[in-house]
Scaffold this motif. Structure first.
Motif, PDB file in Angstrom:
ATOM      1  N   GLN A 257       0.830  -1.194   0.000  1.00  0.00           N
ATOM      2  CA  GLN A 257       0.000   0.000   0.000  1.00  0.00           C
ATOM      3  C   GLN A 257       0.876   1.260   0.000  1.00  0.00           C
ATOM      4  O   GLN A 257       0.546   2.261  -0.622  1.00  0.00           O
ATOM      5  N   GLU A 258       2.014   1.193   0.733  1.00  0.00           N
ATOM      6  CA  GLU A 258       2.938   2.330   0.738  1.00  0.00           C
ATOM      7  C   GLU A 258       3.546   2.543  -0.652  1.00  0.00           C
ATOM      8  O   GLU A 258       3.662   3.663  -1.133  1.00  0.00           O
ATOM      9  N   GLN A 259       3.947   1.439  -1.282  1.00  0.00           N
ATOM     10  CA  GLN A 259       4.479   1.490  -2.645  1.00  0.00           C
ATOM     11  C   GLN A 259       3.486   2.187  -3.563  1.00  0.00           C
ATOM     12  O   GLN A 259       3.845   3.052  -4.355  1.00  0.00           O
ATOM     13  N   GLU A 260       2.212   1.759  -3.423  1.00  0.00           N
ATOM     14  CA  GLU A 260       1.134   2.304  -4.250  1.00  0.00           C
ATOM     15  C   GLU A 260       1.019   3.808  -4.028  1.00  0.00           C
ATOM     16  O   GLU A 260       0.875   4.571  -4.974  1.00  0.00           O
ATOM     17  N   ALA A 261       1.112   4.223  -2.767  1.00  0.00           N
ATOM     18  CA  ALA A 261       0.997   5.647  -2.457  1.00  0.00           C
ATOM     19  C   ALA A 261       2.136   6.430  -3.113  1.00  0.00           C
ATOM     20  O   ALA A 261       1.943   7.550  -3.581  1.00  0.00           O
ATOM     21  N   MET A 262       3.333   5.808  -3.152  1.00  0.00           N
ATOM     22  CA  MET A 262       4.450   6.482  -3.796  1.00  0.00           C
ATOM     23  C   MET A 262       4.266   6.585  -5.299  1.00  0.00           C
ATOM     24  O   MET A 262       4.744   7.523  -5.928  1.00  0.00           O
ATOM     25  N   GLY A 263       3.515   5.607  -5.867  1.00  0.00           N
ATOM     26  CA  GLY A 263       3.259   5.607  -7.304  1.00  0.00           C
ATOM     27  C   GLY A 263       2.480   6.820  -7.766  1.00  0.00           C
ATOM     28  O   GLY A 263       2.442   7.130  -8.953  1.00  0.00           O
ATOM     29  N   VAL A 264       1.844   7.510  -6.830  1.00  0.00           N
ATOM     30  CA  VAL A 264       1.046   8.674  -7.189  1.00  0.00           C
ATOM     31  C   VAL A 264       1.934   9.757  -7.792  1.00  0.00           C
ATOM     32  O   VAL A 264       1.546  10.456  -8.720  1.00  0.00           O
ATOM     33  N   ASP A 265       3.133   9.888  -7.252  1.00  0.00           N
ATOM     34  CA  ASP A 265       3.981  11.016  -7.656  1.00  0.00           C
ATOM     35  C   ASP A 265       4.752  10.796  -8.955  1.00  0.00           C
ATOM     36  O   ASP A 265       5.202  11.746  -9.572  1.00  0.00           O
ATOM     37  N   ARG A 266       4.891   9.535  -9.357  1.00  0.00           N
ATOM     38  CA  ARG A 266       5.710   9.362 -10.552  1.00  0.00           C
ATOM     39  C   ARG A 266       4.887   9.483 -11.838  1.00  0.00           C
ATOM     40  O   ARG A 266       3.656   9.395 -11.813  1.00  0.00           O
TER      41      ARG A 266
END
Ligand code: CU
Lengths: 371, 57
Positions: A257-266
């Protein structure tokens, strides 16, 4: 007349019990201490009813036969008998009290949601379940995974036809798990027979229930409250695992879920968004807008070649994020994360000949949600 | 008085002998029965509340 009634009763009991269990006619014993209690209570009351039935109908049929008109029986003509009347009032009262005592004891256990090791929020939505592990930052939707081709009769039914989901509710065994249950749209009911939980989920209310599962395994159930056209297509699957296994699952889920949240910015590529969008579309959107975006009028408009949608990108995005008030389209702002929203909007703007070439970045969606 | 209480209790479970009923209807005053019935109903409710309190402990 000397019937060996005890003996007879025991035989009937043993035969019918095991028979009913084997045929799935009876309720399951289940996999929690409480489900066992409930089963035993059910059987106790069932046998009390059977004995009463045998006595009442036995007396009736015996009298019908023994004192039949053909044998010249004469009716008794007395009007009242206070002793008998008091007896047939007092005996049922005692029986009812006798049943109320174990029933109340079991109900008290069912309502005792205190001292839970884990809190899980269960949210009913048309037509899926959403699970949120409170305080753990883990939340996901659980959609039926039975393909529409099977439902429409174009394919053979799979093993767990209509009872399979993409992501089951994962729970640890031997820990007390409290459920906080509500719904977003209409009343649903979360029902898993093996866990002896059947609880309405009501918009605006939070109902509580709990389980402490004894055996690892996969337990299946369904929505038990008629909630719209796809009521039959929102199954429940619970995957109960050993405690250590659960802990590592939860940690993994958190990480993902954290990985997914980081995917927002790329910055995302069209192909990645299309692939992701297709799986979101199949899980979330296709039950109404259909697998090829052809829609199902009057309630569910087509998305393929939908000119207003193709022309107005902002409106399209707004409808997916915030829903359409007064229509069947729900808001997906809290059900789907920004990556999923961006992916599914990109997908619907480019699939089935819509070919707009639009690429919706998750960062833009996150911005819109924040507004 | 005791006979009034007995009649009200009989009414509560819905069983009464014909002889007793004739007696009540010919000699008793309605108000006494009504008041007794209200008091006994209140006592019954209090008993239920008590049982519920004990059960909820
Ligand atoms: Cu439902």
């Amino acid at each position: 007349m000397h019937l060996p009634w005890r003996w007879l009763l025991t035989i009937t009991c043993a035969v019918s019990c095991s028979q009913a269990q084997a045929n799935g006619w009876n309720m399951p014993v289940g996999v929690t201490d409480l489900s066992r209690d409930i089963y035993n209570l059910h059987m106790t009351i069932f046998w009390i009813c059977v004995v009463i039935g045998l006595i009442v109908f036995g007396a009736m049929f015996y009298s019908l036969y023994r004192y039949r008109h053909a044998k010249g029986a004469k009716p008794a003509n007395f009007h009242e008998n206070t002793t008998v009347e008091v007896l047939w009032t007092a005996i049922p009262i005692l029986i009812l009290i006798g049943m109320a005592v174990p029933a109340t004891a079991t109900l008290k256990k069912m309502y005792d949601t205190s001292d839970a090791d884990l809190d899980v929020m269960i949210i009913g939505q048309q037509w899926r379940w959403r699970y949120e592990y409170l305080g753990e930052d883990v939340a996901f939707n659980s959609n039926m995974s039975t393909p529409w081709e099977q439902i429409h009769g174009e394919e053979e039914h799979g093993e767990h036809y209509l009872l399979d989901v993409d992501e089951p509710l994962v729970l640890p065994i031997n820990r007390k798990v409290r459920f906080l249950m509500t719904a977003d749209d209409v009343i649903h009911s979360w029902w898993v027979p093996e866990l002896a939980v059947k609880q309405d989920t009501i918009p605006g209310f939070i109902n509580e229930n709990w389980v402490k599962i004894n055996e690892p395994g996969i337990y299946r159930g369904q929505c038990a409250e008629l909630c719209g056209v796809n009521h039959g297509f929102m199954p429940v699957v619970v995957h109960a695992m050993e405690e250590e296994e659960f802990d590592s699952w939860l940690a993994e889920r958190k990480e993902a879920q954290e990985q997914e949240a980081m995917g927002v910015d790329r910055e995302w590529e069209l192909d990645d968004l299309m692939a992701r969008g297709e799986s979101v579309y199949r899980a979330i959107c296709s039950s109404c807008h259909q697998s090829e975006g052809q829609g199902a009028l009057p309630a569910f408009p087509a998305l393929a070649n939908n000119q207003p949608m193709i022309d107005d990108f902002d409106w399209h995005l707004d409808v997916v994020i915030n829903g359409v008030s007064g229509a069947a389209m729900p808001a997906f702002r809290s059900t789907l994360n920004p990556v999923e929203l961006a992916a599914v909007v990109t997908y619907t703007r480019n699939a089935w000949g819509n070919d707009t070439g639009d690429v919706v970045q998750p960062a833009l969606v996150a911005e819109k949600i924040a507004q | 008085m005791w006979s009034v209480v007995k009649s009200v209790l009989a009414a509560l479970i819905g069983v009464q002998s014909n002889v007793k009923r004739q007696q009540d209807f010919s000699s008793g005053k309605p108000l006494i029965f009504i008041v007794t019935a209200i008091v006994i109903t209140l006592v019954f409710v209090l008993i239920l509340v008590g049982v519920a309190l004990v059960a909820a402990r």
